[in-house]
Design a protein around this motif. Sequence first.
Motif, short mmCIF file in Angstrom:
data_model
loop_
_atom_site.label_atom_id
_atom_site.label_comp_id
_atom_site.label_asym_id
_atom_site.label_seq_id
_atom_site.Cartn_x
_atom_site.Cartn_y
_atom_site.Cartn_z
N VAL A 142 24.35 12.93 -7.90
CA VAL A 142 25.26 11.79 -7.95
C VAL A 142 24.46 10.53 -8.27
CG1 VAL A 142 26.96 12.75 -6.36
CG2 VAL A 142 25.12 11.37 -5.47
N LYS A 143 25.15 9.61 -8.89
CA LYS A 143 24.54 8.32 -9.18
C LYS A 143 25.31 7.27 -8.40
CE LYS A 143 23.02 5.31 -12.88
NZ LYS A 143 22.96 5.10 -14.33
N GLY B 127 33.54 18.49 -1.55
CA GLY B 127 34.43 18.02 -2.59
C GLY B 127 34.30 16.52 -2.72
N PHE B 128 34.86 15.96 -3.75
CA PHE B 128 34.80 14.52 -3.98
C PHE B 128 36.20 14.01 -4.27
CE2 PHE B 128 30.84 16.46 -5.15
CZ PHE B 128 29.90 15.63 -4.55
N ASP B 129 36.54 12.86 -3.69
CA ASP B 129 37.86 12.28 -3.91
C ASP B 129 37.79 10.78 -3.68
OD1 ASP B 129 40.70 12.25 -4.37
OD2 ASP B 129 40.98 12.11 -2.20
N SER B 130 38.19 10.02 -4.66
CA SER B 130 38.28 8.55 -4.54
C SER B 130 37.03 7.92 -3.95
CB SER B 130 39.50 8.17 -3.71
OG SER B 130 40.67 8.67 -4.28
N GLY B 131 35.86 8.31 -4.47
CA GLY B 131 34.61 7.70 -4.01
C GLY B 131 34.11 8.20 -2.67
N SER B 132 34.69 9.31 -2.20
CA SER B 132 34.27 9.88 -0.92
C SER B 132 33.78 11.31 -1.10
CB SER B 132 35.44 9.91 0.06
OG SER B 132 35.80 8.60 0.44
N VAL B 133 32.93 11.73 -0.19
CA VAL B 133 32.44 13.09 -0.11
C VAL B 133 33.20 13.75 1.03
CG1 VAL B 133 30.42 14.53 0.34
CG2 VAL B 133 30.16 12.38 -0.86
N ILE B 134 33.68 14.99 0.82
CA ILE B 134 34.45 15.68 1.84
C ILE B 134 33.88 17.08 2.05
CG2 ILE B 134 36.75 16.48 2.53
CD1 ILE B 134 37.48 14.50 -0.05
N CYS C 211 34.52 21.47 7.47
CA CYS C 211 34.94 20.75 8.68
C CYS C 211 35.80 19.53 8.39
CB CYS C 211 33.73 20.35 9.52
SG CYS C 211 32.69 19.08 8.78
N ASP C 212 36.03 19.23 7.10
CA ASP C 212 36.90 18.14 6.66
C ASP C 212 36.38 16.74 7.00
OD1 ASP C 212 39.16 17.66 5.10
OD2 ASP C 212 40.35 17.14 6.86
N GLU C 213 35.08 16.61 7.29
CA GLU C 213 34.50 15.27 7.47
C GLU C 213 34.48 14.58 6.12
OE1 GLU C 213 33.93 13.71 10.13
OE2 GLU C 213 33.89 15.33 11.59
N ARG C 214 34.74 13.29 6.13
CA ARG C 214 34.81 12.50 4.90
C ARG C 214 34.02 11.21 5.12
NH1 ARG C 214 39.08 11.23 0.83
NH2 ARG C 214 40.04 13.17 1.50
N TYR C 215 33.25 10.83 4.11
CA TYR C 215 32.52 9.57 4.18
C TYR C 215 32.29 9.05 2.77
CZ TYR C 215 29.10 13.35 4.28
OH TYR C 215 28.44 14.53 4.06
N PRO C 216 32.07 7.74 2.64
CA PRO C 216 31.89 7.14 1.32
C PRO C 216 30.67 7.70 0.59
CG PRO C 216 32.15 5.44 2.99
CD PRO C 216 32.00 6.74 3.71
N LEU C 217 30.78 7.86 -0.71
CA LEU C 217 29.68 8.36 -1.52
C LEU C 217 28.44 7.50 -1.33
CD1 LEU C 217 28.99 10.55 -3.55
CD2 LEU C 217 29.78 9.05 -5.36
N SER C 218 28.62 6.21 -1.10
CA SER C 218 27.47 5.31 -0.90
C SER C 218 26.69 5.66 0.37
CB SER C 218 27.94 3.86 -0.84
OG SER C 218 28.85 3.69 0.24
N GLU C 219 27.27 6.45 1.26
CA GLU C 219 26.60 6.84 2.51
C GLU C 219 26.31 8.34 2.56
OE1 GLU C 219 28.53 5.25 5.95
OE2 GLU C 219 28.96 3.37 4.93
N ILE C 220 26.20 8.95 1.39
CA ILE C 220 26.04 10.40 1.30
C ILE C 220 24.81 10.91 2.05
CG2 ILE C 220 24.80 10.38 -0.90
CD1 ILE C 220 26.47 12.89 -1.63
#
Length: 89
Positions: A8-9, A32-39, A43-52
């Motif tokens: 990812v960039k 998975g990826f959705d709207s700038g988030s990593v999922i 376990c369905d945890e989601r967080y912003p791509l900027s905090e990957i």
Amino acid sequence: MKIHFFAVKVGDRVTSFLDSCTKCYLQNKGFGFDSGSVICRACDERYPLSEIEKGFGSCYPIRLEGRMKDNRYLISVAELEKLGTRFFS
């Protein structure tokens, strides 16, 4: 053996990860990826791509070392084998 990974960039920085985490890798579902988030699909945890790299709790992708060379992002086979054989069978 198939080793799943992604790059990812974020801003000007490219980073790469196994498509697995130390907490959920046995379920072999990856991210998975959705709207700038990593999922995490396990376990369905989601967080912003900027905090990957920080992830959430113990759920975050396993970092692969790579480098830019001649405008290409390279990951060594040795790096993939070292980590991939641990988290993929």
